[in-house]
Design a protein around this motif. Structure first.
Motif, PDB file in Angstrom:
ATOM      1  N   GLU A 147       0.830  -1.197   0.000  1.00 38.98           N
ATOM      2  CA  GLU A 147       0.000   0.000   0.000  1.00 38.98           C
ATOM      3  C   GLU A 147       0.871   1.255   0.000  1.00 38.98           C
ATOM      4  N   THR A 180       1.777   1.791  -3.565  1.00 42.08           N
ATOM      5  CA  THR A 180       0.636   2.381  -4.273  1.00 42.08           C
ATOM      6  C   THR A 180       0.526   3.875  -4.004  1.00 42.08           C
ATOM      7  N   LYS A 181       0.569   4.241  -2.729  1.00 38.98           N
ATOM      8  CA  LYS A 181       0.399   5.649  -2.362  1.00 38.98           C
ATOM      9  C   LYS A 181       1.555   6.499  -2.884  1.00 38.98           C
ATOM     10  N   GLU A 234      -3.839  -6.602  -3.713  1.00 37.64           N
ATOM     11  CA  GLU A 234      -4.686  -5.568  -4.317  1.00 37.64           C
ATOM     12  C   GLU A 234      -5.121  -4.579  -3.260  1.00 37.64           C
ATOM     13  N   TYR A 258      -7.165   3.015  -3.857  1.00 40.39           N
ATOM     14  CA  TYR A 258      -6.700   4.308  -3.361  1.00 40.39           C
ATOM     15  C   TYR A 258      -7.144   5.388  -4.345  1.00 40.39           C
ATOM     16  N   VAL A 261      -5.782  -1.032  -7.641  1.00 37.98           N
ATOM     17  CA  VAL A 261      -4.373  -1.359  -7.855  1.00 37.98           C
ATOM     18  C   VAL A 261      -4.149  -2.829  -7.517  1.00 37.98           C
TER      19      VAL A 261
END
Length: 548
Positions: free
Chosen positions: A465, A468-469, A512, A515, A520
């Motif tokens: 995560e 992703t961010k 997965e 966001y 994602v």
């Protein structure tokens, strides 16, 4: 030149199209299949050029890929497999078709241009800064002038580095810029200059993202004795897709290959619930276990009907060899030929596997190949990666009818649905990128779980995560400027508008998250675990699957 090819050139000129020689040759092959009257052949040609016009609008330079797409559509119409004007394939946005999106430094407006713009490194970094600054002011957390601070204490003034001198040390401010480190000292750099950052026991660095050299960050703190005393370091806020489009308008193409008829594309998309995109990452074609899995997989695919397979797009990402393949030094010519022959042999093996176990898929389905970091491409070692050279895939192309060699990262469009697929070891690279900084001293000791979804998560899920961010907040797939970036193609790495779906094909397990409205996913490693993604773009349904 044959009579058929001359006829193609004449009609293309009348339609104001400039055809690549390979496109003329492909059209000639298509027309020779229909040994009928000259008038019927001309009607077929007119239909092909009409489809090209609908698909690519005012584009006049037509290559083999565009002609192939139009021919596939025309053949499906002739066979009565779907309605006129529909499309059963996913479009790949080529590197030269990615829109040039930039912020006008005077008006601050987001502009998309189809004309080529050759940026150098400094210009690209300036655009990253302007895009981030635009998002900062639009998010409602910052204001432009420090004079407004007294009237609205909730909004921090976001200042340039050149506006620091003379500030009251008691006034809290924010500064946007690139994070850098020299001789153990951390600096923040923007368009006007750089300032030194001073850390104290009260300083905090976000634990929800990775912060490496060249990352765009927002530093809040106080200007004290010629340095910015840090309270907190965060990444600039990501902007939801609908907010960006509401500002620039849905008619502005920020992704590539936007449909000219948006309403018609939406209608067609809703009817195309049968279309499927299957993504396999880390397809090591030199491994017996991988080829055995592929054989079993395509044996099952052959059980589908011809109409069902026509609506399937198979996406394979590299590395296609478990042993890195590189162009050797010119003094070692045998190594060059050995590596080239090896890649061609591996791709030939993939073609034989598909045609042997799923001959219908080889003729009806679409196949997309995306190189991995260690695959042989024209500009090896740079981001974005250019597609695998066509001569390596000659054998594969002879066996598979609809093959597209795509770049990495790859943008896929299904009518209005936008999807980015990137193959890279993101987690490892981002961890290495920030390892030279002592951020752990300034990060909260509590768990980093739930950074994106807000729920309980494992430590590994929290790390994903953070990946992703980092990417979506930076709006860039390669935010660390220490990496080798092909600056004139930096647009292919930027994310000016968030896509609907993003696949980060990391060499880790499946995962997965969601966001800012983006789904994602990581399909995992097909070579190691036999995992893959089954995706229906019409409704956004995803299934992270494993081949048993």
């Amino acid at each position: 030149m044959s009579d058929v090819e001359r006829e193609i050139q004449m009609l293309a000129k009348a339609s104001k199209y400039d055809l690549h020689p390979s496109a003329i040759k492909r059209l000639a092959e298509f027309l020779r299949k229909y040994n009928t009257s000259d008038e019927y052949r001309r009607d077929l040609l007119r239909d092909i050029f009409s489809l090209v016009q609908k698909q690519y609008g005012s584009v006049r330079l037509i290559d083999k890929t565009k002609i192939e797409a139009a021919i596939n559509t025309q053949e499906n119409k002739l066979h009565g497999s779907f309605e006129v004007g529909s499309s059963s394939f996913t479009q790949v946005v080529e590197l030269n078709r990615v829109p040039k999106v930039y912020v006008d430094d005077i008006s601050g407006e987001l502009i998309s241009s189809a004309s080529p713009v050759a940026y150098n490194r400094l210009q690209c970094l300036n655009q990253r800064y302007l895009l981030a600054r635009r998002r900062c002011f639009r998010c409602g957390l910052f204001q432009k002038a420090i004079e407004q601070r007294l009237s609205n204490d909730d909004l921090l003034p976001l200042l340039l580095t050149s506006a620091m001198e003379g500030l009251d040390p008691s006034v809290q401010i924010a500064v946007l810029g690139l994070i850098l480190q020299r001789d153990g000292v951390v600096y923040l750099e923007d368009l006007r200059g750089e300032i030194k950052l001073k850390f104290t026991d009260n300083s905090r660095v976000t634990n929800h993202c990775f912060v490496g050299t060249g990352c765009m960050v927002v530093v809040t703190g106080f200007w004290v004795n010629g340095a910015l005393q840090v309270l907190r370091i965060d990444l600039p806020p990501a902007e939801r897709r609908e907010v960006t489009l509401r500002d620039v308008g849905t008619s502005t193409d920020l992704f590539g290959l936007a449909p000219s008829d948006l309403i018609g594309a939406l209608t067609e998309e809703k009817r195309s619930v049968q279309n499927v995109i299957i993504v396999m990452a880390h397809v090591h074609l030199d491994k017996t276990s991988t080829m055995s899995r592929l054989a079993r997989f395509f044996e099952r695919m052959q059980g589908l009907s011809e109409a069902e397979l026509r609506d399937v797009t198979f996406v394979f990402t590299g590395d296609f060899s478990s042993i890195p393949l590189h162009f050797s030094d010119a003094s070692h010519l045998p190594d060059i030929f050995d590596s080239s022959d090896r890649l061609q042999t591996l791709l030939d093996g993939l073609g034989r596997c598909v045609t042997l176990n799923a001959p219908t898929a080889a003729q009806q389905s679409q196949f997309v190949l995306i190189p991995g970091p260690n695959d042989m491409t024209v500009l090896q070692g740079f981001q974005p990666q250019t597609p695998i050279a066509a001569h390596f895939a000659k054998g594969l192309e002879s066996r598979i009818k609809r093959l597209t060699l795509a770049p990495n990262p790859c943008r896929l469009r299904f009518h209005t649905h936008e999807m980015i697929i990137a193959r890279r070891d993101f987690l490892r690279d981002f961890q290495q990128g920030e390892s030279r900084y002592e951020w752990e001293r300034y990060r909260p000791k509590e768990s980093t779980e739930g950074a994106v979804n807000g729920g309980a998560a494992t430590a590994s899920a929290a790390s994903f995560e953070r990946v992703t961010k980092t990417i979506l907040d930076e709006a860039h797939l390669s935010p660390n400027i220490d990496e080798a970036v092909l600056w004139k193609m930096d647009d292919a790495l930027r994310i000016p508008v968030l896509p609907h779906t993003m696949l980060l094909c990391d060499s880790t397990e499946q995962w997965e998250c969601h966001y800012k409205g983006v789904h994602v996913l990581n399909p995992g490693s097909f070579a190691v675990n036999g995992t893959f993604l089954w995706y229906t773009p019409a409704d956004g349904q995803c299934s992270l699957s494993t081949l048993e």
